[in-house]
Design an enzyme around this catalytic site. Structure first.
Site, short mmCIF file in Angstrom:
data_model
loop_
_atom_site.label_atom_id
_atom_site.label_comp_id
_atom_site.label_asym_id
_atom_site.label_seq_id
_atom_site.Cartn_x
_atom_site.Cartn_y
_atom_site.Cartn_z
N HIS A 6 22.96 4.41 -75.68
CA HIS A 6 22.30 5.50 -76.29
C HIS A 6 21.17 4.99 -77.13
O HIS A 6 21.11 4.53 -78.07
CB HIS A 6 23.07 6.41 -76.91
CG HIS A 6 22.37 7.79 -77.40
ND1 HIS A 6 22.04 8.47 -76.30
CD2 HIS A 6 21.71 8.27 -78.39
CE1 HIS A 6 21.52 9.72 -76.82
NE2 HIS A 6 21.48 9.58 -78.18
N ARG A 41 14.71 15.84 -87.93
CA ARG A 41 14.09 16.37 -86.69
C ARG A 41 12.62 16.93 -86.62
O ARG A 41 11.98 16.77 -85.53
CB ARG A 41 14.92 17.75 -86.04
CG ARG A 41 14.62 17.78 -84.59
CD ARG A 41 15.52 18.91 -83.92
NE ARG A 41 15.24 20.18 -84.40
CZ ARG A 41 15.43 21.36 -83.63
NH1 ARG A 41 16.07 21.33 -82.83
NH2 ARG A 41 15.23 22.52 -84.11
N HIS A 47 27.81 11.09 -79.37
CA HIS A 47 28.18 11.39 -80.74
C HIS A 47 29.42 12.24 -80.78
O HIS A 47 30.52 11.45 -81.38
CB HIS A 47 27.07 12.40 -81.52
CG HIS A 47 25.53 11.89 -81.43
ND1 HIS A 47 25.28 10.51 -82.05
CD2 HIS A 47 24.35 12.28 -81.01
CE1 HIS A 47 24.15 10.41 -81.99
NE2 HIS A 47 23.63 11.43 -81.40
N ASP A 81 20.60 4.55 -80.98
CA ASP A 81 20.00 6.01 -80.95
C ASP A 81 18.82 5.99 -81.40
O ASP A 81 17.70 5.51 -80.88
CB ASP A 81 21.13 6.77 -81.91
CG ASP A 81 20.68 8.36 -81.67
OD1 ASP A 81 19.95 8.57 -81.18
OD2 ASP A 81 21.50 8.99 -82.23
#
Length: 421
Positions: free
Chosen positions: A55, A78, A264, A315
């Site tokens: 990922h 974010r 996750h 990630d």
């Protein structure tokens, strides 16, 4: 490289001494233990199967070391991620991704699953000829790392919300347009080091009707990755809208299957765990990112016991180090359970390599981790005599080694020596 002699290598779930590996066209054809080297063999030390980064968001590397002062939580982070995404062009992404993939390769990753959703121009109009996707594929080939491009369906800005202006470049017109583009992309970029899988960003980014179409029309043998229950807020929104958890919603549309990877999977119910385990799904844990973002610690041992396969990912690349991910996979669970020895060393090696291969649909999947005939010669040489690793049981290297202890990486039989810093 057609033959290598290893002082020790991980073979069939255990380390063996004096292992000779032969390969043809990048595929292992022979593994023999307890034999001397032959003239012309490449001499190696401790060799293990290549690590698989199941990922990755390559562009998140732009945020490393730049977000701590902002504090807050995942949702604050974010907003910073959206700003980074807005600045990408095919040219800048090509350059950035190659740097990220080289860092991965030198850290011991021989394959990466790139969870890719920056598809279009900032206004949502398409680039010609899959320009952003080609940038990633070209970067992987230049870096000499195996790439599974997980092209992502991202159609909604949240449950009941359209895409925002900042998300516009992530989306396609609708799920059918995404599938049409996905099929064209699969033909356009596939090559010896590059293949195309699929992803749904999350249940926040699609509707149940979209999931139904994907369940019916995406080939069932294609690896499908989904961010699942990373945040409690995601679970709350899904339950409020559909009276189901994200995992249960995926299951309702036939997507909880062996080719699913739940990424996750931090905030799961017991029923979610049972669904993923019964399907034999993969679960991709990203411990350094989950710690960096304050996401929480997922139920990894329960998932493994239920029948799921564990894999690791870096990630957002706060850290690119497979050993660090594996050590945290164990140590975070020790904090959670307040005891030691949650996973065996064999289980950690498996999560780092074979588990990731399964999640990405790559050759190399086996219940027992190790180099063997018939799989690509993707491997890592580790220095077992550094200040960190000296005197350690080589079987326990996931708990003590770090990326700096990687001396060579082999991808498809091509060896790259790591340069001294």
């Amino acid at each position: 490289m057609t033959a290598a002699h290893c002082r020790a290598a991980l073979v069939d779930g255990a380390f063996a001494d004096d292992v000779r590996i032969t390969a043809r066209e990048g595929v292992v054809v022979g593994v023999t233990s307890g034999v001397p080297a032959q003239p012309g063999d490449t001499r190696l030390g401790v060799v293990v199967p290549g690590f698989v980064n199941a990922h990755s968001h390559a562009f998140h590397r732009l945020l490393r070391g730049r977000t701590h002062g902002g504090g807050g939580d995942f949702w604050v982070w974010r907003e910073q991620m959206y700003q980074a995404a807005a600045e990408l062009t095919p040219e800048s992404y090509r350059e950035l991704a190659e740097r990220v993939f080289v860092e991965m390769r030198d850290a011991g990753y021989t394959a990466v699953g790139e969870f890719h959703y920056v598809h279009h121009r900032p206004d949502g109009t398409a680039y010609p000829d899959h320009a952003m996707e080609r940038a990633l594929a070209e970067a992987a080939v230049a870096a000499g790392i195996r790439l599974v491009l997980l092209d992502t369906c991202y159609l909604r800005g949240g449950v009941g919300h359209d895409l925002s202006d900042r998300q516009r470049r992530f989306g396609d017109r609708d799920v059918h347009a995404w599938l049409e583009r996905w099929h064209a992309l699969r033909e356009a970029v596939a090559g010896p080091l590059v293949s195309v899988g699929a992803a749904v960003h999350s249940v926040r980014a699609v509707t149940p009707a979209d999931l139904a179409v994907i369940g019916q029309e995406l080939p069932a043998d294609v690896p499908l990755h989904v961010h699942v229950s990373e945040q409690p807020a995601e679970n709350d929104a899904c339950r409020q809208a559909y009276s189901l958890t994200p995992t249960a919603l995926l299951a309702e549309h036939g997507l909880v299957r062996p080719t699913l990877s739940a990424v996750h999977a931090t905030h799961l119910t017991e029923h979610d765990i049972a669904l993923l385990g019964a399907a034999g799904a993969s679960v991709v844990m990203c411990p350094t990112t989950e710690a960096d973002l304050g996401d929480g610690i997922g139920p990894a041992p329960e998932l493994l016991s239920a029948g799921a396969t564990l894999a690791i990912g870096s990630d957002q690349h706060a850290v690119i180090d497979p050993f660090e991910e594996l050590a945290r996979l164990e140590l975070d669970q020790r904090l959670r359970a307040q005891r030691r020895g949650i996973f065996t060393p064999a289980q950690l090696w498996h999560a780092g390599s074979a588990g990731g291969a399964r999640a990405l649909g790559l050759p190399g999947w086996s219940e027992r981790v190790g180099l063997r005939p018939g799989i690509p010669f993707d491997a890592v040489e580790v220095d077992a005599a550094t200040s960190r690793t000296r005197d350690a049981d080589i079987g326990q290297l996931p708990l003590v080694a770090r990326a700096a202890d990687v001396t060579s990486t082999i991808v498809g039989g091509i060896l790259t020596r790591r340069e001294a810093p």
